[in-house]
Design a protein around this motif. Sequence first.
Motif, PDB file in Angstrom:
ATOM      1  N   TYR A 130     -23.696 -12.009 -27.212  1.00  0.00           N
ATOM      2  CA  TYR A 130     -24.014 -11.790 -28.622  1.00  0.00           C
ATOM      3  C   TYR A 130     -25.412 -12.346 -28.913  1.00  0.00           C
ATOM      4  CZ  TYR A 130     -22.109 -16.580 -28.721  1.00  0.00           C
ATOM      5  OH  TYR A 130     -21.839 -17.906 -28.458  1.00  0.00           O
ATOM      6  N   PHE A 173     -15.449 -12.080 -22.490  1.00  0.00           N
ATOM      7  CA  PHE A 173     -16.652 -12.472 -23.210  1.00  0.00           C
ATOM      8  C   PHE A 173     -17.669 -11.328 -23.275  1.00  0.00           C
ATOM      9  CE2 PHE A 173     -21.038 -14.077 -23.106  1.00  0.00           C
ATOM     10  CZ  PHE A 173     -21.066 -14.779 -24.295  1.00  0.00           C
ATOM     11  N   TYR A 200     -14.762 -17.455 -28.852  1.00  0.00           N
ATOM     12  CA  TYR A 200     -15.094 -16.055 -28.587  1.00  0.00           C
ATOM     13  C   TYR A 200     -13.856 -15.346 -28.062  1.00  0.00           C
ATOM     14  CZ  TYR A 200     -15.548 -18.107 -23.925  1.00  0.00           C
ATOM     15  OH  TYR A 200     -15.310 -18.806 -22.778  1.00  0.00           O
ATOM     16  N   CYS A 250     -14.599 -13.861 -33.650  1.00  0.00           N
ATOM     17  CA  CYS A 250     -13.507 -13.747 -32.686  1.00  0.00           C
ATOM     18  C   CYS A 250     -12.226 -13.454 -33.470  1.00  0.00           C
ATOM     19  CB  CYS A 250     -13.352 -15.028 -31.859  1.00  0.00           C
ATOM     20  SG  CYS A 250     -12.912 -16.479 -32.820  1.00  0.00           S
ATOM     21  N   GLY A 285     -21.856 -20.452 -32.320  1.00  0.00           N
ATOM     22  CA  GLY A 285     -21.767 -20.230 -30.872  1.00  0.00           C
ATOM     23  C   GLY A 285     -23.098 -20.486 -30.192  1.00  0.00           C
TER      24      GLY A 285
END
Lengths: 139, 382
Positions: free
Chosen positions: A85, A82, A78, A123, B130
């Motif tokens: 998301y 930060f 990321y 990212c 993620g």
Amino acid sequence: MSTARVPVMEGLFSDESGEARLLGSRCSTCNTPYFPRSDRCHNPECDVSQVQDDSFGPRGTLWSYSVQNYPPPPPARYDEPFEPYALCVVDLDDGLRVVGRMAADDAGLEVGSKVELALGPICHEDDGTEVISWMFRSV
Amino acid sequence: MHTWGKFADKSVTDLCRVAVNRALGDAGIGWRDVDAVAAASSRFSGGKGWGLNGNDVVEDMGSTGIPVYNMSAGCAAGGNAFNVGYSLVAGGMHDVVLVVGGEKMPKGFIQTSGVDEDSDPEFLRQRCVGMPGPSFWALLCRQRMAEMGTTEEQLAKVAVKAHEVGRHNENARFRQQFSVEEVLASNLVSDPLHLYEICPVSDGAAAAVICSAEKARQLGGTMPWVAGSAVATARFDDGLPRGLAGTVPAGKAHHSEAAIAVAGALEQAGASPGDLDLVELQDNTVYYELAFPEEWGLCEPGESERLLEAGETLPTGKMPLNPSGGFLCFGEATTAMGVFQVCELTWQLRQEAGPRQVPGATLALAQTLGLGGNASALVLKR
């Protein structure tokens, strides 16, 4: 001038046809879809594994979602600082239940809503290159 | 059992020694009476870096030459070790088997990928999407909220209930009480789950002695019987979002590994879900106390929230869940958890659980769940 882009990992997705696709496989005996690619069918009910390349997307339905509120540990990537998301699970019309992110600019999060596969940055490299992965957008 | 907590000055073998000596003392036997050891292989500590935790325990207690079985099954390893120990005794191989699990946990959330390679689905989930561990629970929980109408307050009430009973448990690490408001005011970790709705990590160790009926009669005392013990792995088509993708299931997504293990243990016991007086289930998050009872037939789909709010999941209710305080009050010492549950079931069936006692408990179920689609379940009876 277009921004340089690099996939977060090779061989998982493409938009060469102008439409985002997930690159996987499907067994022609039992119709089971696989993502990522699988070299054989893992369905215990399937007696003859006949797996061929297939691609999936773009239409689906949001099965669930979450918001990632803290910086995830490695190997997640990321940008600093930060920013939270949204994560999602989508049932693609192709029969695949797949995990992904929601596109950053997408505010519409509702279980059961229609979504579409897209590719977008998760990212950036130090030189500004966008690191691309698959994600979903409300339609 | 050693108490759960953070013990910077103790090794995992130190924790196990305490648990083993208490278990041997409770059974009224000595170390030299143990015929074999079934141990949970630690994921994070000791075991010579190879998961050989049973060997650590035997060397520490005194190397008598007995067989040692080290079981790997992620967080289900304690339950798997119990199953192997039980099978060795039930099958007549040994009269006395020691089951042990101990863990010293690293700080922070449990890392679900142990390898740094593209072939590992957990690695891909984290690198490409993620998605760390707790987000899996959050996604399941949000799906339930949409399907069943579960509210944030109801989720918080599961945590409040856990601490209401766990505060009475001297072995629990987190014994303070929380209000619904305090739970909802704790940090939002993975929406919709707050910090107090997810179990933290702890250090701990637990041990149990399984012996043959003949040996039990020789030793005397009040011992529960193993009525059923089962291990399972996940079915291909259960619809849970594991890895990057699966097939959209025909039915409702569920933890098939847990359901298969629970059904197997109940079948061996000749019991139905309604016969159970209490259940210790793996509450890594509040979601599981709502979902699992329905998935196993303890109650009807969509009924869990009502039972919770009516106090029926308390030790005094109709469907007592986690009278120990569960993972939320202990914190997860991964592979030790399956054995910690055996201790709690034993105390409950002996009516020794004090303020958290389920009145008149005679039949109890425990269940674990582990990475890789592992699960175990056992039924003890008085």
